[in-house]
Every structure is written in structure tokens, then in C-alpha cells.
Write an enzyme that holds these catalytic residues in place. Structure first.
Site, PDB file in Angstrom:
ATOM      1  N   LYS A 203       0.827  -1.214   0.000  1.00 32.58           N
ATOM      2  CA  LYS A 203       0.000   0.000   0.000  1.00 32.58           C
ATOM      3  C   LYS A 203       0.861   1.264   0.000  1.00 32.58           C
ATOM      4  O   LYS A 203       2.053   1.229   0.290  1.00 32.58           O
ATOM      5  CB  LYS A 203      -0.939  -0.013   1.213  1.00 32.58           C
ATOM      6  CG  LYS A 203      -2.066  -1.029   1.039  1.00 32.58           C
ATOM      7  CD  LYS A 203      -3.120  -0.918   2.108  1.00 32.58           C
ATOM      8  CE  LYS A 203      -4.217  -1.941   1.825  1.00 32.58           C
ATOM      9  NZ  LYS A 203      -5.214  -1.998   2.896  1.00 32.58           N
ATOM     10  N   ARG A 237      -3.061 -10.120   5.532  1.00 31.65           N
ATOM     11  CA  ARG A 237      -3.516 -10.189   4.131  1.00 31.65           C
ATOM     12  C   ARG A 237      -2.396  -9.678   3.227  1.00 31.65           C
ATOM     13  O   ARG A 237      -2.024  -8.508   3.329  1.00 31.65           O
ATOM     14  CB  ARG A 237      -4.784  -9.332   4.002  1.00 31.65           C
ATOM     15  CG  ARG A 237      -5.430  -9.348   2.648  1.00 31.65           C
ATOM     16  CD  ARG A 237      -6.679  -8.465   2.660  1.00 31.65           C
ATOM     17  NE  ARG A 237      -7.356  -8.516   1.376  1.00 31.65           N
ATOM     18  CZ  ARG A 237      -7.030  -7.751   0.348  1.00 31.65           C
ATOM     19  NH1 ARG A 237      -6.066  -6.855   0.450  1.00 31.65           N
ATOM     20  NH2 ARG A 237      -7.691  -7.870  -0.795  1.00 31.65           N
TER      21      ARG A 237
HETATM   22  C1  9MG Z   1     -10.073  -5.770   0.112  1.00 31.12           C
HETATM   23  N1  9MG Z   1      -9.049  -5.152   0.917  1.00 31.12           N
HETATM   24  C2  9MG Z   1      -8.056  -4.309   0.481  1.00 31.12           C
HETATM   25  N2  9MG Z   1      -7.305  -3.917   1.513  1.00 31.12           N
HETATM   26  C3  9MG Z   1      -7.801  -4.537   2.604  1.00 31.12           C
HETATM   27  C4  9MG Z   1      -7.467  -4.526   3.960  1.00 31.12           C
HETATM   28  O1  9MG Z   1      -6.473  -3.794   4.427  1.00 31.12           O
HETATM   29  N3  9MG Z   1      -8.201  -5.271   4.799  1.00 31.12           N
HETATM   30  C5  9MG Z   1      -9.232  -6.013   4.352  1.00 31.12           C
HETATM   31  N4  9MG Z   1      -9.940  -6.726   5.249  1.00 31.12           N
HETATM   32  N5  9MG Z   1      -9.613  -6.052   3.077  1.00 31.12           N
HETATM   33  C6  9MG Z   1      -8.905  -5.327   2.221  1.00 31.12           C
END
Ligand code: 9MG
Length: 260
Positions: A203, A237
Site C-alpha cells: 500500500k 492479508r
Molecule cells: C479488500 N481489501 C483491500 N485492503 C484490505 C485490507 O487492508 N483489509 C481487508 N480486510 N480487506 C482489504
């Protein structure tokens, strides 16, 4: 949690899966690299992203869930649309990951009576405009209060607390300063009894510090993810499962030792 984006406009070049077979190949690669969960998304949530139609999202997500339902890993579907939630659960999804925290009309009802896991995320605003001047008095307290309120609401609707994971929503209506304040204060932002899921893979908050492009943000992403693990994060994630898995193996060896 490995990311499987089925979106032509995914912000990360290595992840543009416009068709099912490429997305499936990518999913199998993430499983081979050690993913425990796959997070399948058919609509981009990056800042400024345009919405996709229900039909388009359905076409992208449901065949993939059906194809992966026996793959041996948990399947999460990243959606805020109740119709996609219901179809995903019928197709075999285990978790609904909703960036709107089940605030869309009908979303809570779509998941309430199943036993799926739920990821409830904090976001200020909506993806198209959320990065236009996000403001907080106290980002840590406001994220915690929002998540507490959502948990209370879900419990009132009969959702068992063990189904819920919380997510601070890095990059969702937050400046780089907000994101790092939140990361530093992750323990203070937590709601007791609920595990953190965090997502900061590649990000802009990583690029803000390193000056690197999305493709070059692996080291920064892993470093920030480990800082979240130190502060109690349980699900991470990521785009880069192999690298994250290796970092977690070392982290576990440090914390829990290795067998001789
Ligand atoms: C779909 N998505 C994109 N970034 C995310 C994040 O930081 N957390 C979660 N739960 N979904 C995300």
C-alpha cells in the site's frame, strides 16, 4: 491470507487476473507458497476505484469460489454486496471480508444465519473519495470506537463473537500519518476478545516511507506486517505469501524456539 484479485484494474501489476484460469493459477501458487486463507475479490477497493456491476462481480468471483472450494484452504470473499455474499456462501466460501463492515442494507442479514467467519473493517468514507482529506481527532480511539460499535451491532443481531475478526483498515480514509499512528497504537485500538486481521501489502503507506513503487514494496510490507504481528495481529492479508510465510517462520522461531 493470500490476495486473489479478479479485477483488471488491480493496483499491483503482478496481480491482474482478468480471467478465471489465470486467477486459478495464481490461487494455486499462493496455496503452494503456504497460504492458509485465500481472499478473492472481484471489485477493486483501491483509492479512486470505480464500482463494478453486480453481474460483473458475480461472474468474476463465483466460478473461482466453486473451483477452489476443495482446495484445502479457507476461502474468503472480499465484497460488500449482500447478493455476492449469499452467492459466495452457497458456492462454498468460508469467510466474508467486508470493507464496509456489514453496513450496506441487507449485508448483515445475508451473513447472519450462516456460520461463516466475518472480517469487519474500519473505513472513513468510500473508496472513490476516501483519500480526499481524511480527518480524525484521534485515529486510534475513533477506529476502536467504530469497531466496538459494529461488534455490538452484530452481537445484537445474533452473530456469535467467535465468527468476527477486526481490521483497522490501513489506507482506507487515512493519511500516511494516520496509518502509522494506528499501527503504533494497534493494541490500544483493539476490542478485547476479537483478533486483528491486517492488510498493508504494497500500500501507499509503505511507498510513503520508502519512496518505492507498488512493485518494489515487498521488504517494507513485510517489515510493517511484522510490526503488526508484534502488536497482536493474527491474520495478515498479503500479495507475497512465500515471503510473509518465511518472515513468520523466523518470528515464530524467535518467540517459541525451534526443535533440535
Ligand atoms: C479488500 N481489501 C483491500 N485492503 C484490505 C485490507 O487492508 N483489509 C481487508 N480486510 N480487506 C482489504
Amino acid at each position: 491470507m493470500g490476495i486473489v484479485n479478479v479485477t483488471p484494474d488491480s493496483f499491483y501489476d503482478g496481480n491482474r487476473h482478468a480471467d478465471l484460469s489465470r486467477a486459478l493459477d495464481h490461487a494455486h501458487q499462493l496455496i503452494a507458497e503456504g497460504a492458509d486463507i485465500l481472499d478473492i475479490g472481484g471489485e477493486s477497493t483501491r483509492p479512486g476505484a470505480e464500482p463494478v456491476s453486480l453481474e460483473q462481480e458475480m461472474e468474476r468471483v463465483i466460478p473461482l469460489v466453486q473451483a477452489l472450494r476443495s482446495s484445502g484452504v479457507a476461502l474468503s470473499v472480499d465484497t460488500f454486496k449482500p447478493e455476492i455474499m449469499r452467492a459466495s456462501l452457497a458456492a462454498g466460501a468460508d469467510i466474508i471480508n467486508d470493507i464496509y463492515a456489514l453496513r450496506m442494507p441487507g449485508a448483515l442479514e445475508a451473513v447472519r444465519d450462516s456460520d461463516c467467519g466475518l472480517c469487519i473493517m474500519h473505513m472513513q468514507g468510500e473508496p472513490r473519495t476516501m483519500q480526499q482529506e481524511p480527518r480524525y481527532q484521534d485515529v486510534v480511539a475513533q477506529v476502536r470506537d467504530f469497531l466496538q460499535e459494529r461488534c455490538d451491532q452484530l452481537l445484537q443481531h445474533g452473530v456469535a463473537s467467535k465468527r468476527i475478526m477486526l481490521d483497522p483498515g490501513f489506507g482506507f480514509g487515512k493519511t500516511a500519518a494516520h496509518n502509522y499512528q494506528l499501527l503504533r497504537g494497534l493494541e490500544q485500538a483493539s476490542v478485547p476478545g476479537y483478533p486483528w486481521l491486517i492488510g498493508l501489502s504494497r500500500k501507499s503507506m509503505i511507498g510513503y516511507v520508502t519512496g518505492k513503487t507498488a512493485n518494489e514494496r515487498l521488504i517494507g510490507s513485510i517489515s510493517a506486517a511484522l510490526a503488526c504481528v508484534v502488536r497482536g495481529a493474527k491474520v495478515i492479508r498479503v500479495h507475497d505469501v512465500a515471503a510473509m510465510r518465511e518472515a513468520l517462520d523466523i518470528w515464530n522461531a524467535v518467540e517459541f524456539g525451534v526443535s533440535e
